[in-house]
Design a protein around this motif. Structure first.
Motif, PDB file in Angstrom:
ATOM      1  N   LYS A 402       0.843  -1.200   0.000  1.00 13.04           N
ATOM      2  CA  LYS A 402       0.000   0.000   0.000  1.00 13.04           C
ATOM      3  C   LYS A 402       0.874   1.244   0.000  1.00 13.04           C
ATOM      4  O   LYS A 402       1.811   1.363   0.789  1.00 13.04           O
ATOM      5  CB  LYS A 402      -0.912   0.009   1.233  1.00 13.04           C
ATOM      6  N   LEU A 403       0.578   2.177  -0.892  1.00 12.78           N
ATOM      7  CA  LEU A 403       1.249   3.472  -0.958  1.00 12.78           C
ATOM      8  C   LEU A 403       0.160   4.531  -1.055  1.00 12.78           C
ATOM      9  O   LEU A 403      -0.489   4.667  -2.091  1.00 12.78           O
ATOM     10  CB  LEU A 403       2.181   3.551  -2.165  1.00 12.78           C
ATOM     11  N   GLY A 404      -0.049   5.282   0.036  1.00 15.84           N
ATOM     12  CA  GLY A 404      -1.160   6.221   0.055  1.00 15.84           C
ATOM     13  C   GLY A 404      -2.460   5.452  -0.089  1.00 15.84           C
ATOM     14  O   GLY A 404      -2.737   4.516   0.658  1.00 15.84           O
ATOM     15  N   GLU A 405      -3.255   5.820  -1.088  1.00 16.78           N
ATOM     16  CA  GLU A 405      -4.515   5.115  -1.346  1.00 16.78           C
ATOM     17  C   GLU A 405      -4.386   4.059  -2.434  1.00 16.78           C
ATOM     18  O   GLU A 405      -5.360   3.447  -2.853  1.00 16.78           O
ATOM     19  CB  GLU A 405      -5.591   6.139  -1.761  1.00 16.78           C
ATOM     20  N   PHE A 406      -3.147   3.850  -2.882  1.00 17.99           N
ATOM     21  CA  PHE A 406      -2.904   2.912  -3.982  1.00 17.99           C
ATOM     22  C   PHE A 406      -2.296   1.607  -3.468  1.00 17.99           C
ATOM     23  O   PHE A 406      -1.700   1.553  -2.393  1.00 17.99           O
ATOM     24  CB  PHE A 406      -1.960   3.539  -5.015  1.00 17.99           C
ATOM     25  N   PHE A 407      -2.410   0.571  -4.302  1.00 16.73           N
ATOM     26  CA  PHE A 407      -1.754  -0.705  -4.026  1.00 16.73           C
ATOM     27  C   PHE A 407      -0.836  -1.040  -5.200  1.00 16.73           C
ATOM     28  O   PHE A 407      -1.262  -1.026  -6.357  1.00 16.73           O
ATOM     29  CB  PHE A 407      -2.787  -1.818  -3.829  1.00 16.73           C
ATOM     30  N   LEU A 408       0.433  -1.311  -4.887  1.00 18.25           N
ATOM     31  CA  LEU A 408       1.403  -1.655  -5.917  1.00 18.25           C
ATOM     32  C   LEU A 408       1.695  -3.149  -5.842  1.00 18.25           C
ATOM     33  O   LEU A 408       1.929  -3.680  -4.748  1.00 18.25           O
ATOM     34  CB  LEU A 408       2.704  -0.867  -5.715  1.00 18.25           C
ATOM     35  N   PRO A 409       1.707  -3.848  -6.977  1.00 18.87           N
ATOM     36  CA  PRO A 409       2.023  -5.283  -6.952  1.00 18.87           C
ATOM     37  C   PRO A 409       3.499  -5.524  -6.657  1.00 18.87           C
ATOM     38  O   PRO A 409       4.315  -4.590  -6.693  1.00 18.87           O
ATOM     39  CB  PRO A 409       1.661  -5.735  -8.366  1.00 18.87           C
ATOM     40  N   ALA A 410       3.853  -6.742  -6.375  1.00 24.72           N
ATOM     41  CA  ALA A 410       5.264  -7.098  -6.143  1.00 24.72           C
ATOM     42  C   ALA A 410       6.064  -6.898  -7.424  1.00 24.72           C
ATOM     43  O   ALA A 410       5.541  -7.054  -8.524  1.00 24.72           O
ATOM     44  CB  ALA A 410       5.354  -8.547  -5.694  1.00 24.72           C
TER      45      ALA A 410
END
Length: 516
Positions: A402-410
């Motif tokens: 999770k970064l802020g309101e976003f989700f980053l994949p591996a």
């Protein structure tokens, strides 16, 4: 017999098909899935192209920019990174680009920058070390988690401000030698043209050799020359970082890198073992970086005697020595080069800085306390670091994060382009493209509208451990140059900022030096 051949053929076909499917997954299916996932959250960017990603467009735009002469201005983004600037204007302060098959999320929002740089959970790690980089340099900057925390604790004492005071005489000797050389070159005519970028490379290499290895600095110079060649070879093969499997193919670059790696290891091992033997014989520990590092490491070993993995091995000490060289030499040489270029472009600030130095220090070598009082010189260096920062923090995700309101994949790289963030008018004001050291008159924290937007040496717990070392050396060199010389831009200077590893003047920094 036929049955066996049939089984072998079937097995071969199966393995071949499996390899093809894996290849298709890595170069098409996985990137397109990541692209779709990011778009669904509002993180847009230029579309992924099979295998090449955005490399072709990046290369084309960079070549077009490099083919045109550039004015002497601090508005360098159209030349330095036109691809990134173009996409920022299209997609805003958060977007994704593709380095081959590797996704890179570009982050320029101060709140997200703070979250990344201040992370203590381990969600935002340093990118995985590429096989070729292990031949160049690793050390503290490449570590994560408990290993990073342990080694930072061991290395920290060597960079304590009180210890750096003891290295000031080494800086002064190197600066004296450079000033003496310049005075001879100027001669009776009173002026000459110098490429100060070359001068500062030698100055900082000598300074780091003396500060790191003390009386063994001649061997330190040998190591520097080898590491300089290694850096060039690593950059020549940098494209392999986007396609890791290419690093396993044999080539001349890799062969030469291995040769240099072995030579540097032999030189460093000899210096370190000699120093360790002296310590074991009861000789006093020398007050240079290597001595301080070995002293701190010895204290760690004694404190945690018998515990697995305590302290640093000789190989790990060698990696830290190599990192001292690369980080300590490159960043300070580039900082001084850009400072002389900026003060050649802005003679009013050159005069103000000279007046301050002559008033506070006179013509003698500056002491530590005198350097600390040089407010205008400090402001100038801070403004140069804003416009031409040495560090561009990169992180990566090893799981869904999770970064802020976003989700980053591996497997996503995260890039914080400080050279672009530092030119954001919303953060630094409408005069953001002007050279204005006065913006730092009340300190670093009040120079912008958000204190997380200025990070020339990185930020958070992983900020550059050697930044005080670099600033002290830069202040000393600049003060001594201002005491003896004035300088102006040479007609042969071509303004061409470039990003091989650190931000540097591509064709050198030619100035006309005048004896005062």
């Amino acid at each position: 017999m036929e049955k066996h051949l049939s089984v072998l053929l079937s097995l071969s076909c199966f393995m071949f098909l499996t390899m093809i499917l894996r290849l298709l997954y890595s170069i098409w299916w996985k990137p397109k899935m990541i692209e779709k996932c990011q778009k669904g959250q509002g993180i847009h960017g230029p579309p992924y192209r099979l295998f090449y990603g955005n490399f072709k467009e990046m290369s084309k735009m960079a070549k077009e920019a490099a083919s045109k002469p550039m004015k002497c201005t601090h508005d360098v983004m159209p030349r330095l990174d036109p691809f990134l600037q173009k996409n920022m204007l299209i997609y805003g302060k958060l977007f994704v680009i593709w380095l081959g098959i590797a996704p890179r999320v570009v982050v320029m929002e101060p709140k997200l920058i703070k979250e990344i740089l201040n992370d203590k959970s381990g969600d935002f790690e340093k990118p995985q070390i590429h096989p070729l980089k292990t031949l160049f340099v690793t050390g503290l900057a490449s570590y994560d988690g408990e290993k990073w925390a342990k080694y930072r604790k061991i290395i920290n004492p060597a960079f304590h401000i009180e210890k750096l005071k003891g290295m000031l005489p080494a800086f002064s000797i190197c600066c004296d030698e450079m000033i003496e050389k310049w005075e001879k070159l100027v001669g009776l005519e009173g002026s000459c043209e110098l490429d100060v970028s070359l001068e500062f490379q030698k100055l900082t290499a000598d300074a780091i050799s003396r500060a790191a290895f003390g009386s063994s600095f001649e061997q330190g110079r040998q190591i520097f020359q080898l590491q300089k060649e290694q850096c060039k070879l690593y950059m020549d093969s940098y494209y392999m970082t986007a396609y890791p499997w290419l690093s396993f193919l044999p080539n001349r670059t890799k062969a030469r890198m291995r040769e240099i790696h072995k030579e540097v290891q032999v030189l460093l091992k000899g210096i370190i073992q000699k120093r360790e033997n002296a310590i074991k014989r009861g000789n006093s520990i020398k007050d240079d970086l290597l001595g301080l590092l070995l002293e701190s490491n010895l204290a760690e070993l004694r404190e945690n005697e018998g515990l697995k993995g305590n302290g640093m091995t000789i190989e790990e000490v060698m990696e830290e020595c190599k990192l001292f060289y690369f980080a300590g030499q490159e960043t300070t040489a580039d900082l001084l080069s850009w400072t002389i270029i900026a003060l050649s472009m802005h003679s009013d600030w050159q005069e103000q800085a000279r007046e301050e130095v002559l008033k506070l220090v006179g013509k003698s070598s500056p002491s530590f306390d005198e350097l600390a009082q040089l407010k205008i010189v400090t402001m100038i260096l801070q403004e140069v670091l804003r416009l031409y920062p040495p560090a561009f923090p990169t992180r990566s995700t090893h799981r869904r994060t999770k970064l802020g309101e976003f989700f980053l994949p591996a497997g996503v790289q995260i890039y914080l382009p400080s050279y672009l963030i530092h030119r954001d008018p919303e953060l630094f004001g409408e005069d953001v493209l002007e050279f204005n050291p006065r913006r730092f008159s009340e300190g670093v924290w009040k120079a912008s509208k958000d204190q997380n937007s200025y990070f020339p040496f990185g930020g958070g717990p992983r900020n550059c451990i050697g930044q005080n070392f670099a600033m002290l050396e830069a202040k000393m060199a600049l003060a001594m140059i201002l005491q003896h010389f004035s300088f102006e831009m040479s007609p042969s200077y071509a303004h061409a900022p470039a990003l091989p590893i650190t931000l540097k003047p591509l064709y050198g920094a030619q100035v006309i030096v005048h004896k005062l």
